[in-house]
Design a protein around this motif. Sequence first.
Motif, mmCIF file in Angstrom:
data_model
loop_
_atom_site.group_PDB
_atom_site.id
_atom_site.type_symbol
_atom_site.label_atom_id
_atom_site.label_comp_id
_atom_site.label_asym_id
_atom_site.label_seq_id
_atom_site.Cartn_x
_atom_site.Cartn_y
_atom_site.Cartn_z
ATOM 1 N N ILE A 99 -15.721 11.838 10.519
ATOM 2 C CA ILE A 99 -16.307 11.354 9.387
ATOM 3 C C ILE A 99 -15.413 11.909 8.288
ATOM 4 N N MET A 100 -15.205 13.173 8.258
ATOM 5 C CA MET A 100 -14.459 13.990 7.158
ATOM 6 C C MET A 100 -13.132 13.674 6.876
ATOM 7 N N LEU A 101 -12.374 13.144 8.115
ATOM 8 C CA LEU A 101 -10.931 12.772 8.060
ATOM 9 C C LEU A 101 -10.969 11.473 7.498
ATOM 10 N N GLY A 102 -11.894 10.516 7.856
ATOM 11 C CA GLY A 102 -12.132 9.283 7.275
ATOM 12 C C GLY A 102 -12.381 9.139 5.764
ATOM 13 N N LEU A 103 -13.129 10.186 5.195
ATOM 14 C CA LEU A 103 -13.114 10.363 4.029
ATOM 15 C C LEU A 103 -12.126 10.427 2.998
ATOM 16 N N VAL A 104 -11.331 11.635 3.884
ATOM 17 C CA VAL A 104 -10.268 12.027 3.057
ATOM 18 C C VAL A 104 -9.103 11.046 3.030
ATOM 19 N N LEU A 105 -9.097 10.207 4.211
ATOM 20 C CA LEU A 105 -8.170 9.064 4.166
ATOM 21 C C LEU A 105 -8.485 7.914 3.141
ATOM 22 N N ILE A 106 -9.699 7.645 3.154
ATOM 23 C CA ILE A 106 -10.321 6.893 2.004
ATOM 24 C C ILE A 106 -9.758 7.224 0.734
ATOM 25 N N GLY A 107 -10.152 8.367 0.426
ATOM 26 C CA GLY A 107 -9.776 9.014 -1.000
ATOM 27 C C GLY A 107 -8.390 9.013 -1.361
ATOM 28 N N VAL A 108 -7.514 9.262 -0.429
ATOM 29 C CA VAL A 108 -6.170 9.094 -0.496
ATOM 30 C C VAL A 108 -5.667 7.721 -0.874
ATOM 31 N N PHE A 109 -6.020 6.609 0.048
ATOM 32 C CA PHE A 109 -5.483 5.488 -0.009
ATOM 33 C C PHE A 109 -6.131 4.735 -1.299
ATOM 34 N N ARG A 110 -7.278 5.235 -1.808
ATOM 35 C CA ARG A 110 -7.953 4.279 -2.966
ATOM 36 C C ARG A 110 -7.051 4.584 -4.070
ATOM 37 N N GLY A 111 -6.314 5.694 -4.129
ATOM 38 C CA GLY A 111 -5.359 5.745 -5.116
ATOM 39 C C GLY A 111 -4.131 5.077 -5.153
ATOM 40 N N TYR A 112 -3.818 4.459 -4.025
ATOM 41 C CA TYR A 112 -2.557 3.377 -3.944
ATOM 42 C C TYR A 112 -2.666 2.134 -4.312
ATOM 43 N N ASP A 113 -1.903 1.490 -4.745
ATOM 44 C CA ASP A 113 -1.817 -0.103 -5.089
ATOM 45 C C ASP A 113 -1.285 -0.619 -3.757
ATOM 46 N N LEU A 114 -2.198 -1.315 -3.191
ATOM 47 C CA LEU A 114 -2.105 -1.635 -1.703
ATOM 48 C C LEU A 114 -1.837 -3.222 -1.758
ATOM 49 N N ARG A 115 -0.434 -3.681 -2.213
ATOM 50 C CA ARG A 115 -0.084 -4.976 -2.366
ATOM 51 C C ARG A 115 0.838 -5.476 -1.083
ATOM 52 N N LEU A 116 0.892 -6.529 -0.844
ATOM 53 C CA LEU A 116 1.891 -7.130 0.141
ATOM 54 C C LEU A 116 3.326 -6.734 -0.421
ATOM 55 N N ILE A 117 4.172 -6.407 0.484
ATOM 56 C CA ILE A 117 5.503 -6.024 0.021
ATOM 57 C C ILE A 117 6.306 -7.377 -0.169
ATOM 58 N N GLN A 118 6.860 -7.532 -1.252
ATOM 59 C CA GLN A 118 7.452 -8.762 -1.592
ATOM 60 C C GLN A 118 8.755 -8.567 -0.805
ATOM 61 N N HIS A 119 9.553 -9.680 -0.319
ATOM 62 C CA HIS A 119 10.826 -9.504 0.052
ATOM 63 C C HIS A 119 11.358 -8.265 0.982
ATOM 64 N N PRO A 120 10.433 -8.144 2.023
ATOM 65 C CA PRO A 120 10.860 -6.876 2.695
ATOM 66 C C PRO A 120 12.323 -6.833 3.243
ATOM 67 N N MET A 121 12.693 -8.064 3.376
ATOM 68 C CA MET A 121 14.208 -7.930 4.136
ATOM 69 C C MET A 121 15.202 -7.577 2.858
ATOM 70 N N GLU A 122 15.105 -7.558 1.857
ATOM 71 C CA GLU A 122 15.901 -7.089 0.799
ATOM 72 C C GLU A 122 16.091 -5.740 0.686
ATOM 73 N N SER A 123 15.011 -4.913 1.011
ATOM 74 C CA SER A 123 15.079 -3.474 1.152
ATOM 75 C C SER A 123 16.051 -2.869 2.284
ATOM 76 N N GLN A 124 17.036 -1.936 1.925
ATOM 77 C CA GLN A 124 17.668 -1.532 2.689
ATOM 78 C C GLN A 124 17.575 -0.059 3.133
ATOM 79 N N ILE A 125 16.524 0.311 2.899
ATOM 80 C CA ILE A 125 16.403 1.797 2.864
ATOM 81 C C ILE A 125 16.085 2.226 4.342
#
Lengths: 166, 337
Positions: A99-125
């Motif tokens: 449960i604690m690990l789950g809470l930490v993960l939720i806390g971390v990912f709440r700050g991220y802007d979780l959008r679909l990656i547009q045009h993934p094939m253009e990224s060369q990284i």
Amino acid sequence: MFSNYIFYFLSALALYSSVMVLLSKKPIHSVLYLTLTFFAIGGHYILLNAQFLAIVHIIVYAGAIMVLFLFTVMLLNLNKEERSPKPIWVKAAAILAGIMLGLVLIGVFRGYDLRLIQHPMESQIGLVKELGKILYRDYMLPFEVSSILFLTAMVGAVLLGKKEQI
Amino acid sequence: MLIFKTILASAILLLSLVVAMYSTLIERKIAGFFQDRLGPNRAGPWGLLQPLADGIKLFFKEEFMPNTADKFLYILGPSLTMLIACLTSAVIPWGPDIVINGQVFSLQMADVNIGILYIFAIVSIGVYGIMIGGWASNNKYALLGAVRASSQMISYELAMSLSIITIVMMSGSLSMRDIVNQQQGFNWNIWYQPLGFIIFLICAFAETNRSPFDLPECETELVGGYHTEYSSMKLGFYLFSEYINMFISGAVMATLFLGGYHFPFIDKLGLSPNAFAFVSFLVLFAKITFFGFIFMWVRWTLPRFRYDQLMRLGWKALIPLAILNVLITGVVILLNQ
């Protein structure tokens, strides 16, 4: 979008097989499900046009680490199912830690802007050229230091594995 | 484009299956030649129908599954071996581009820029079929064979990868097509990397489980090794995939070290692009056949290694030599800059 369906399929496969790693009774099945999980994640890398990362992921995890896991499990013949049930406090501690690990993960990912990656094939990284430039130009020192770390671990393993006194 | 790729994929799959089928006949003929006998010559002229007869026999044999076997994994083992054996051919360039109706088609299924790593990946997961099958049979001999297979493959993969690194260092690319195109004419990699070639050849024997490294299926100690409990076409798949692996590893060696489909003076013949592609493909095929012959020649000449000798050769001879080879190549490249 065809790649969307592949994404959903791979995600479902990854989730299913990683849950089955925990639920399988036999250790060998757990190891094989974990291998399947790695393949699903490798597929995700390919969807992000990171071929190099995908193939290295499969070589290192599926090809080397999981084969060693399988080898060890076979050699120790951990065929029999776990007989003795775990004591109650171990179960409680495991649930609490999860449960604690789950809470930490939720806390971390709440700050991220979780959008679909547009045009993934253009990224060369994820291609080998770009990755090599970044590793050997911007992160030269940490990269080389980590290789020394690996060497130390290898020497340590050989030292521990030696039977006679040194 | 998609249609062409589909045809190409089917053609290559069919080719590797037919070649694997007839390799069994050629192997037995060569064994006969080495042991001063005739080899199979009853089915058809010169025994040409023998592989067909063997295949029919395997298909119609009784299917037997041990009671205590893990049913799903028992079936998964040979299927996985067969699947993985057929996967490698995707990145091998089988010939130069051909032109149909003014459109250029490439005789390579996927020109990924990490072709060599793809081959590594397939080689490294190739052991799963054997391990799963050997474990699922629930038989001590099969388990021992599977454990031997995995430790052998892990040991020889290292030396194999290290010997290919020199090729990558010289060509500066991980793409199979680039590596072939840099070996035009007689400018083959084997002249620059003889040590790397020998190491790779030895490791190819170990990776395909061919004699003298066929310890996973060593009959004298382990009955049949990992396929002791298999019968009918499941056994056939295990045996068949070995021949496919031989064919494909011959193709990989020809591509990496013997210049792929290049041959000196072939561009001086003044052929049209399609005829040129066809002749080039024949050249590649001749090189693969040559490797196939070496595989069989060694099998009927050398005795099997003992297990500790196998491990010592891998870890104490091949890997240090391969590292030395990498060092020498690096120094030479630096001095030439």
